[in-house]
Enzyme design. Structure first.
Site, PDB file in Angstrom:
ATOM      1  N   SER A 130       0.828  -1.210   0.000  1.00 21.19           N
ATOM      2  CA  SER A 130       0.000   0.000   0.000  1.00 21.19           C
ATOM      3  C   SER A 130       0.858   1.254   0.000  1.00 21.19           C
ATOM      4  O   SER A 130       1.935   1.278   0.574  1.00 21.19           O
ATOM      5  CB  SER A 130      -0.914   0.035   1.216  1.00 21.19           C
ATOM      6  OG  SER A 130      -1.634   1.255   1.214  1.00 21.19           O
ATOM      7  N   LYS A 184      -4.412  -6.648   3.467  1.00 15.04           N
ATOM      8  CA  LYS A 184      -4.400  -5.537   2.492  1.00 15.04           C
ATOM      9  C   LYS A 184      -5.825  -5.232   2.022  1.00 15.04           C
ATOM     10  O   LYS A 184      -6.219  -4.072   1.849  1.00 15.04           O
ATOM     11  CB  LYS A 184      -3.493  -5.876   1.305  1.00 15.04           C
ATOM     12  CG  LYS A 184      -3.590  -4.892   0.141  1.00 15.04           C
ATOM     13  CD  LYS A 184      -2.992  -3.549   0.499  1.00 15.04           C
ATOM     14  CE  LYS A 184      -3.386  -2.360  -0.333  1.00 15.04           C
ATOM     15  NZ  LYS A 184      -3.442  -2.424  -1.750  1.00 15.04           N
ATOM     16  N   HIS A 187      -7.484  -3.394   4.722  1.00 14.47           N
ATOM     17  CA  HIS A 187      -6.909  -2.044   4.693  1.00 14.47           C
ATOM     18  C   HIS A 187      -7.679  -1.194   3.678  1.00 14.47           C
ATOM     19  O   HIS A 187      -8.086  -0.073   3.954  1.00 14.47           O
ATOM     20  CB  HIS A 187      -5.423  -2.129   4.322  1.00 14.47           C
ATOM     21  CG  HIS A 187      -4.802  -0.842   3.868  1.00 14.47           C
ATOM     22  ND1 HIS A 187      -5.035  -0.307   2.613  1.00 14.47           N
ATOM     23  CD2 HIS A 187      -3.979   0.022   4.491  1.00 14.47           C
ATOM     24  CE1 HIS A 187      -4.382   0.826   2.499  1.00 14.47           C
ATOM     25  NE2 HIS A 187      -3.724   1.054   3.622  1.00 14.47           N
ATOM     26  N   ASN A 188      -7.890  -1.753   2.504  1.00 11.18           N
ATOM     27  CA  ASN A 188      -8.612  -1.007   1.460  1.00 11.18           C
ATOM     28  C   ASN A 188     -10.068  -0.791   1.847  1.00 11.18           C
ATOM     29  O   ASN A 188     -10.637   0.256   1.541  1.00 11.18           O
ATOM     30  CB  ASN A 188      -8.533  -1.749   0.124  1.00 11.18           C
ATOM     31  CG  ASN A 188      -7.168  -1.617  -0.517  1.00 11.18           C
ATOM     32  OD1 ASN A 188      -6.190  -1.312   0.165  1.00 11.18           O
ATOM     33  ND2 ASN A 188      -7.075  -1.848  -1.805  1.00 11.18           N
ATOM     34  N   GLU A 191     -10.096   2.003   4.033  1.00  9.34           N
ATOM     35  CA  GLU A 191      -9.835   3.187   3.188  1.00  9.34           C
ATOM     36  C   GLU A 191     -11.134   3.667   2.515  1.00  9.34           C
ATOM     37  O   GLU A 191     -11.426   4.865   2.483  1.00  9.34           O
ATOM     38  CB  GLU A 191      -8.791   2.787   2.152  1.00  9.34           C
ATOM     39  CG  GLU A 191      -8.333   3.865   1.219  1.00  9.34           C
ATOM     40  CD  GLU A 191      -7.318   3.295   0.210  1.00  9.34           C
ATOM     41  OE1 GLU A 191      -6.349   2.635   0.626  1.00  9.34           O
ATOM     42  OE2 GLU A 191      -7.528   3.480  -1.001  1.00  9.34           O
TER      43      GLU A 191
END
Ligand code: ATR
Length: 470
Positions: A130, A184, A187-188, A191
């Site tokens: 990222s 990940k 994480h997105n 986000e």
């Protein structure tokens, strides 16, 4: 070439090219390869003066130029391209060699590939990367899912190229097989939620407070010095200041309001449903992007509902900006809580043993959701290691209690004013539902038993019960 390269990198689109330059800058000789050779030639023309960058025209040449065990980083389009490329490399490499997929792959694909390749003695690492193109070049946050042995082989390279937070590298061992890509993905998902909340606040400022973009920019800039300090808040203030060269209008006013997506938010939401873990704010943010993309329908509906009866609202202008800051902070805590909770559940389900405190640590710099806030999350997990949901930690419990009043005023003002704030609202609902011992589900259980004899439990004695309702 006498010295073999430490790293092979396949795929010279922006992320791959920048990671190769990052590794080379850190002294790790990197041999690059791209399916379309002209891209390799162009890359070498531009950056090949660095002696740590070498290139290969064929996969055979790439493999030949690598030190053993070979470490080959794939930075190619997620999906079929990864499977195809693995099949092309397989006959060329040996047992013990390591293939790393640094793309945004679906974690279940990573689990499948890891199983397939471990059967052939090849180490397969699914690594979340990222930070966008700038992060890839100067230091991304890295989330590798691997066997510990493969991770230790890669550790010196990964630690060198990663971002640093308080001197510590933003990379750590996440867990085996799909753990890195899963983290990940979440994480997105966070986000998505973070960005939607910011967009909610922007719409509140625009439609309810009628602020100019410069006034908004000043507020975001001020917030970036406080508890909301983060990359996304910082870029928001810069975006709001930017004017369009052609028209002189604020850039944000000339950009079409249709949000795109590449699937990681959807995967996070699908996983939440599959694992039975509540992540409503992340999912709401995905739906909000879907809603935004229906521009034509929204425009048609805007005509039909141009006049909707809305009650009069009083706004305390002095308080409202502080309230907005609190709303964003409270909602942010809830979105991260949902994400961490999801990782904890997936870790149990897939036997990954992910350390949540380490995740907070490696997100502190390099990545898109980097925020001062993550220092607080790291500290919270250092004090209370076993806690899966941030809502149980002392620090965030205090912060949520302090935020609740202002956050409630913002969501209710938005509702009364007819302005949608899907992420701020969803997070508030999550918080209010989660923090109560009693829910409305006793009525739902009664209904299920009424129409389907599905039975229910009682709160005053153990057992399963059914009532003859008629
Ligand atoms: P972009 O990121 O520019 O939109 P992309 O289509 O997502 O491009 O592809 C990113 C990288 O994956 C490129 O290096 C691409 O190689 P090409 O330059 O030859 O297109 C690589 N890639 C995509 N599909 C691939 C495949 N089937 N095999 C090998 N590499 C592939």
């Amino acid at each position: 070439m006498t010295q073999k390269a430490k790293l092979g990198l396949i795929g010279l689109a922006v992320m791959g090219a920048n990671l190769a330059r990052n590794a080379a800058r850190n002294g790790f000789t990197t041999c690059v390869y791209n399916r379309t050779y002209s891209k390799t030639e162009n890359f070498m023309k531009e950056f090949g003066n660095n002696p740590h960058l070498v290139s290969a025209e064929t996969l055979e040449e790439l493999v030949e130029k690598l030190e053993k065990p070979r470490k080959i980083l794939l930075m190619i389009k997620a999906g079929e391209a990864v499977d195809k490329t693995i099949e092309q490399i397989l006959p060329l490499i040996e047992k013990g060699d390591i293939i790393i997929d640094g793309g945004n792959s679906y974690y279940k694909d990573t689990q499948r590939r890891e199983k397939y390749l471990s059967g052939k003695g090849i180490e397969y690492v699914g690594m979340g990367v990222s930070g966008g193109e700038e992060g890839a070049l100067n230091g991304p946050s890295l989330m590798p899912g691997a066997n510990l042995k493969a991770y230790n082989e890669l550790k010196p390279i990964l630690e060198a190229i990663s971002a640093k937070a308080n001197g510590e590298p933003c990379v750590d061992y996440i867990g085996k097989d799909g753990a890195g890509h899963y983290v990940k993905t979440v994480h997105n998902g966070i986000e998505y939620a973070d960005m939607q909340m910011i967009a909610d606040v922007y719409m509140f400022m625009k439609e309810i407070l009628c602020m100019t973009t410069d006034e908004m920019a000043n507020t975001w800039e001020k917030w970036n010095k406080g508890k909301l300090s983060s990359y996304l808040v910082e870029i928001t203030s810069q975006i709001l200041r930017k004017k369009d060269d052609e028209t002189g209008k604020p850039m944000v006013d000339v950009i079409l309001d249709k949000a795109m997506q590449k699937g990681t938010g959807k995967w996070t939401s699908l996983s939440a449903l599959e694992l039975g873990t509540a992540a409503p704010t992340i999912t709401e943010a995905v739906f909000a992007r879907i809603m935004s993309s229906n521009k034509e329908e929204r425009t048609a509906l805007a005509k039909i509902y141009e006049t909707v009866n809305l009650p009069k609202t009083d706004i305390d202008k002095k308080q409202i900006i502080d309230d907005l800051e609190n709303a964003l902070y409270g909602a942010k805590i809830c979105a991260y809580a949902q994400g961490f909770n999801l990782i904890a559940q997936a870790s149990k389900t897939y036997d990954w043993d992910v350390k949540l405190g380490n995740i907070a640590k490696i997100w502190r710099n390099g990545c898109i959701i980097r925020a001062g806030f993550l220092d607080r999350v790291t500290e919270a997990y250092e004090k209370q290691k076993e806690i899966e949901n941030l809502l149980f930690t002392d620090y965030f419990a205090k912060a949520l209690k302090e935020s609740r009043a202002g956050w409630g005023r913002i969501v209710s003002t938005a509702v009364l004013s007819g302005v949608a704030v899907p992420a701020l609202g969803s997070a508030l609902q999550y918080f209010d539902a989660y923090r109560k011992s009693q829910s409305g589900a006793s009525l739902i259980q009664a209904q299920r038993d009424y129409f389907g004899a599905h039975t229910y439990e009682r709160n005053d004695k153990k057992g399963t019960f059914h009532t003859e309702w008629f």
